[in-house]
Design a protein around this motif. Structure first.
Motif, PDB file in Angstrom:
ATOM      1  N   VAL A  74       0.837  -1.199   0.000  1.00  0.00           N
ATOM      2  CA  VAL A  74       0.000   0.000   0.000  1.00  0.00           C
ATOM      3  C   VAL A  74       0.875   1.253   0.000  1.00  0.00           C
ATOM      4  O   VAL A  74       0.604   2.222  -0.708  1.00  0.00           O
ATOM      5  CB  VAL A  74      -0.945   0.007   1.220  1.00  0.00           C
ATOM      6  CG1 VAL A  74      -1.692   1.334   1.307  1.00  0.00           C
ATOM      7  CG2 VAL A  74      -1.928  -1.143   1.121  1.00  0.00           C
ATOM      8  N   LEU A  75       1.953   1.242   0.782  1.00  0.00           N
ATOM      9  CA  LEU A  75       2.862   2.379   0.831  1.00  0.00           C
ATOM     10  C   LEU A  75       3.489   2.638  -0.537  1.00  0.00           C
ATOM     11  O   LEU A  75       3.581   3.790  -0.980  1.00  0.00           O
ATOM     12  CB  LEU A  75       3.955   2.133   1.873  1.00  0.00           C
ATOM     13  CG  LEU A  75       5.034   3.212   1.992  1.00  0.00           C
ATOM     14  CD1 LEU A  75       4.425   4.544   2.422  1.00  0.00           C
ATOM     15  CD2 LEU A  75       6.113   2.782   2.982  1.00  0.00           C
ATOM     16  N   ALA A  76       3.909   1.575  -1.220  1.00  0.00           N
ATOM     17  CA  ALA A  76       4.504   1.728  -2.550  1.00  0.00           C
ATOM     18  C   ALA A  76       3.488   2.295  -3.537  1.00  0.00           C
ATOM     19  O   ALA A  76       3.808   3.187  -4.332  1.00  0.00           O
ATOM     20  CB  ALA A  76       5.032   0.383  -3.042  1.00  0.00           C
ATOM     21  N   SER A  77       2.267   1.793  -3.481  1.00  0.00           N
ATOM     22  CA  SER A  77       1.213   2.295  -4.370  1.00  0.00           C
ATOM     23  C   SER A  77       0.866   3.738  -4.050  1.00  0.00           C
ATOM     24  O   SER A  77       0.673   4.562  -4.948  1.00  0.00           O
ATOM     25  CB  SER A  77      -0.032   1.411  -4.243  1.00  0.00           C
ATOM     26  OG  SER A  77      -1.079   1.899  -5.054  1.00  0.00           O
ATOM     27  N   TYR A  78       0.817   4.048  -2.757  1.00  0.00           N
ATOM     28  CA  TYR A  78       0.493   5.413  -2.316  1.00  0.00           C
ATOM     29  C   TYR A  78       1.509   6.417  -2.861  1.00  0.00           C
ATOM     30  O   TYR A  78       1.146   7.480  -3.368  1.00  0.00           O
ATOM     31  CB  TYR A  78       0.474   5.444  -0.797  1.00  0.00           C
ATOM     32  CG  TYR A  78       0.292   6.815  -0.177  1.00  0.00           C
ATOM     33  CD1 TYR A  78      -0.982   7.338   0.022  1.00  0.00           C
ATOM     34  CD2 TYR A  78       1.388   7.573   0.218  1.00  0.00           C
ATOM     35  CE1 TYR A  78      -1.157   8.588   0.591  1.00  0.00           C
ATOM     36  CE2 TYR A  78       1.226   8.816   0.793  1.00  0.00           C
ATOM     37  CZ  TYR A  78      -0.043   9.317   0.977  1.00  0.00           C
ATOM     38  OH  TYR A  78      -0.207  10.562   1.548  1.00  0.00           O
ATOM     39  N   HIS A  79       2.783   6.071  -2.784  1.00  0.00           N
ATOM     40  CA  HIS A  79       3.825   6.993  -3.251  1.00  0.00           C
ATOM     41  C   HIS A  79       3.874   7.063  -4.774  1.00  0.00           C
ATOM     42  O   HIS A  79       3.938   8.144  -5.353  1.00  0.00           O
ATOM     43  CB  HIS A  79       5.185   6.569  -2.715  1.00  0.00           C
ATOM     44  CG  HIS A  79       6.310   7.446  -3.173  1.00  0.00           C
ATOM     45  ND1 HIS A  79       6.589   8.653  -2.576  1.00  0.00           N
ATOM     46  CD2 HIS A  79       7.203   7.319  -4.187  1.00  0.00           C
ATOM     47  CE1 HIS A  79       7.615   9.223  -3.189  1.00  0.00           C
ATOM     48  NE2 HIS A  79       7.996   8.427  -4.179  1.00  0.00           N
ATOM     49  N   ASP A  80       3.830   5.900  -5.425  1.00  0.00           N
ATOM     50  CA  ASP A  80       3.999   5.863  -6.879  1.00  0.00           C
ATOM     51  C   ASP A  80       2.805   6.445  -7.624  1.00  0.00           C
ATOM     52  O   ASP A  80       2.961   7.088  -8.659  1.00  0.00           O
ATOM     53  CB  ASP A  80       4.239   4.417  -7.339  1.00  0.00           C
ATOM     54  CG  ASP A  80       5.546   3.859  -6.805  1.00  0.00           C
ATOM     55  OD1 ASP A  80       6.430   4.662  -6.444  1.00  0.00           O
ATOM     56  OD2 ASP A  80       5.676   2.622  -6.733  1.00  0.00           O
ATOM     57  N   VAL A  81       1.618   6.206  -7.106  1.00  0.00           N
ATOM     58  CA  VAL A  81       0.406   6.662  -7.785  1.00  0.00           C
ATOM     59  C   VAL A  81      -0.059   8.014  -7.265  1.00  0.00           C
ATOM     60  O   VAL A  81      -0.425   8.903  -8.038  1.00  0.00           O
ATOM     61  CB  VAL A  81      -0.731   5.628  -7.625  1.00  0.00           C
ATOM     62  CG1 VAL A  81      -2.019   6.130  -8.256  1.00  0.00           C
ATOM     63  CG2 VAL A  81      -0.321   4.297  -8.236  1.00  0.00           C
ATOM     64  N   LEU A 175       8.895  10.482   6.089  1.00  0.00           N
ATOM     65  CA  LEU A 175      10.170  10.163   6.726  1.00  0.00           C
ATOM     66  C   LEU A 175      11.207   9.635   5.748  1.00  0.00           C
ATOM     67  O   LEU A 175      12.394   9.939   5.859  1.00  0.00           O
ATOM     68  CB  LEU A 175       9.953   9.142   7.850  1.00  0.00           C
ATOM     69  CG  LEU A 175       9.153   9.635   9.058  1.00  0.00           C
ATOM     70  CD1 LEU A 175       8.924   8.502  10.042  1.00  0.00           C
ATOM     71  CD2 LEU A 175       9.886  10.785   9.748  1.00  0.00           C
ATOM     72  N   ILE A 176      10.760   8.851   4.775  1.00  0.00           N
ATOM     73  CA  ILE A 176      11.715   8.241   3.838  1.00  0.00           C
ATOM     74  C   ILE A 176      11.724   8.943   2.492  1.00  0.00           C
ATOM     75  O   ILE A 176      12.452   8.528   1.584  1.00  0.00           O
ATOM     76  CB  ILE A 176      11.396   6.747   3.621  1.00  0.00           C
ATOM     77  CG1 ILE A 176      10.051   6.580   2.887  1.00  0.00           C
ATOM     78  CG2 ILE A 176      11.396   6.003   4.933  1.00  0.00           C
ATOM     79  CD1 ILE A 176       9.728   5.142   2.547  1.00  0.00           C
ATOM     80  N   ASN A 180      14.216   8.848  -1.640  1.00  0.00           N
ATOM     81  CA  ASN A 180      13.788   8.518  -2.988  1.00  0.00           C
ATOM     82  C   ASN A 180      14.257   9.542  -4.018  1.00  0.00           C
ATOM     83  O   ASN A 180      14.117   9.310  -5.217  1.00  0.00           O
ATOM     84  CB  ASN A 180      12.249   8.411  -3.041  1.00  0.00           C
ATOM     85  CG  ASN A 180      11.735   7.264  -2.183  1.00  0.00           C
ATOM     86  OD1 ASN A 180      12.351   6.221  -2.111  1.00  0.00           O
ATOM     87  ND2 ASN A 180      10.611   7.479  -1.526  1.00  0.00           N
ATOM     88  N   LEU A 181      14.769  10.682  -3.567  1.00  0.00           N
ATOM     89  CA  LEU A 181      15.250  11.694  -4.495  1.00  0.00           C
ATOM     90  C   LEU A 181      16.631  11.303  -5.014  1.00  0.00           C
ATOM     91  O   LEU A 181      17.420  10.668  -4.320  1.00  0.00           O
ATOM     92  CB  LEU A 181      15.295  13.059  -3.802  1.00  0.00           C
ATOM     93  CG  LEU A 181      13.937  13.571  -3.321  1.00  0.00           C
ATOM     94  CD1 LEU A 181      14.088  14.880  -2.572  1.00  0.00           C
ATOM     95  CD2 LEU A 181      12.966  13.741  -4.484  1.00  0.00           C
ATOM     96  N   GLN A 182      16.910  11.705  -6.244  1.00  0.00           N
ATOM     97  CA  GLN A 182      18.087  11.185  -6.931  1.00  0.00           C
ATOM     98  C   GLN A 182      19.386  11.863  -6.516  1.00  0.00           C
ATOM     99  O   GLN A 182      20.458  11.354  -6.820  1.00  0.00           O
ATOM    100  CB  GLN A 182      17.888  11.322  -8.449  1.00  0.00           C
ATOM    101  CG  GLN A 182      16.719  10.497  -8.971  1.00  0.00           C
ATOM    102  CD  GLN A 182      16.498  10.690 -10.458  1.00  0.00           C
ATOM    103  OE1 GLN A 182      17.107  11.552 -11.070  1.00  0.00           O
ATOM    104  NE2 GLN A 182      15.618   9.882 -11.027  1.00  0.00           N
ATOM    105  N   SER A 187      17.158  16.811  -2.919  1.00  0.00           N
ATOM    106  CA  SER A 187      16.657  16.663  -1.559  1.00  0.00           C
ATOM    107  C   SER A 187      16.642  18.010  -0.843  1.00  0.00           C
ATOM    108  O   SER A 187      15.684  18.334  -0.123  1.00  0.00           O
ATOM    109  CB  SER A 187      17.523  15.662  -0.793  1.00  0.00           C
ATOM    110  OG  SER A 187      17.078  15.537   0.541  1.00  0.00           O
ATOM    111  N   LEU A 188      17.696  18.791  -1.035  1.00  0.00           N
ATOM    112  CA  LEU A 188      17.766  20.118  -0.418  1.00  0.00           C
ATOM    113  C   LEU A 188      16.671  21.032  -0.949  1.00  0.00           C
ATOM    114  O   LEU A 188      15.997  21.723  -0.171  1.00  0.00           O
ATOM    115  CB  LEU A 188      19.144  20.733  -0.681  1.00  0.00           C
ATOM    116  CG  LEU A 188      19.358  22.163  -0.171  1.00  0.00           C
ATOM    117  CD1 LEU A 188      19.233  22.209   1.348  1.00  0.00           C
ATOM    118  CD2 LEU A 188      20.721  22.690  -0.613  1.00  0.00           C
TER     119      LEU A 188
END
Length: 211
Positions: A74-81, A175-176, A180-182, A187-188
């Motif tokens: 669910v977390l993966a779907s929440y972030h990706d979608v 938090l994470i 996920n930023l490249q 990120s900054l």
């Protein structure tokens, strides 16, 4: 210091915006972006609803704090979608941080060297929820041109489990998220954007007198 009139106006505006998004997401997308984007949003809504409903019917489906495999999916779907657009993600994160800051003002006496009365704390508490919910929904409709994934989660799983998974996913993703930023630079930029947006939200919704 936040006033009764300002608190009431802020709450009404946030409630009205949230109600419009929840009840009329597709017409809003059509109005803002055109019929073609509305059709894309409808197709995406049907696809995501099928995926979310499939997760809900799994035999190991439970509450997010039970550390089951469904929570990670669910977390993966929440972030990706739900938050593919960086601007929607910034608004979501800014809303969460603003809501947490508001709760701190309610729970911690003299946190900002301001003594709030009981009625003022109650008004701040009522404003924490729209601060948490509205920015993320707004970002998905306006910038990402999609029906908010939170709505699909609530429709598929009901209020109790839907809200528990929304809270779990938004908190974990916050938090994470930087991981996920490249790059460190991205990120900054993200963290600065979230900080500025949070200050704007707090100043606008709570009033300029909180500091």
């Amino acid at each position: 210091m936040t006033t009764k009139t300002h608190s009431l106006l802020s709450f009404c505006v946030c409630f009205f915006c949230t109600a419009c998004i929840v009840t009329n997401s597709l017409p809003l997308i059509s109005f803002l972006h055109g019929p073609s984007d509305e059709k894309k949003a409808l197709d995406q809504q049907q696809s995501v609803r099928t995926e979310v409903s499939a997760l809900a019917t799994q035999s190991n489906y439970g509450w997010p704090w039970e550390a089951n495999e469904t929570a990670d999916r669910v977390l993966a779907s929440y972030h990706d979608v739900g938050y593919q657009d960086q601007r929607a993600l910034v608004l979501r994160d800014a809303g969460i941080i603003s809501a947490l800051f508001t709760l701190i003002l309610v729970l911690v006496p003299n946190f900002m060297s301001i003594s709030y009365s009981a009625s003022q704390r109650l008004r701040l508490l009522l404003l924490a929820l729209p601060l948490y919910i509205t920015p993320g929904l707004f970002g998905q409709v306006v910038f990402q041109k999609t029906v908010p994934i939170e709505m699909l989660m609530l429709q598929s799983w009901g209020a109790a489990k839907g809200l528990s998974y929304i809270g779990y996913c938004s908190g974990r993703d916050l938090l994470i998220g930087s991981e996920n930023l490249q790059s460190t630079f991205l990120s900054l930029i993200h963290n600065v954007s979230v900080t500025v947006s949070s200050y704007f939200l707090v100043s606008t919704v709570l009033g300029s007198g909180w500091d």
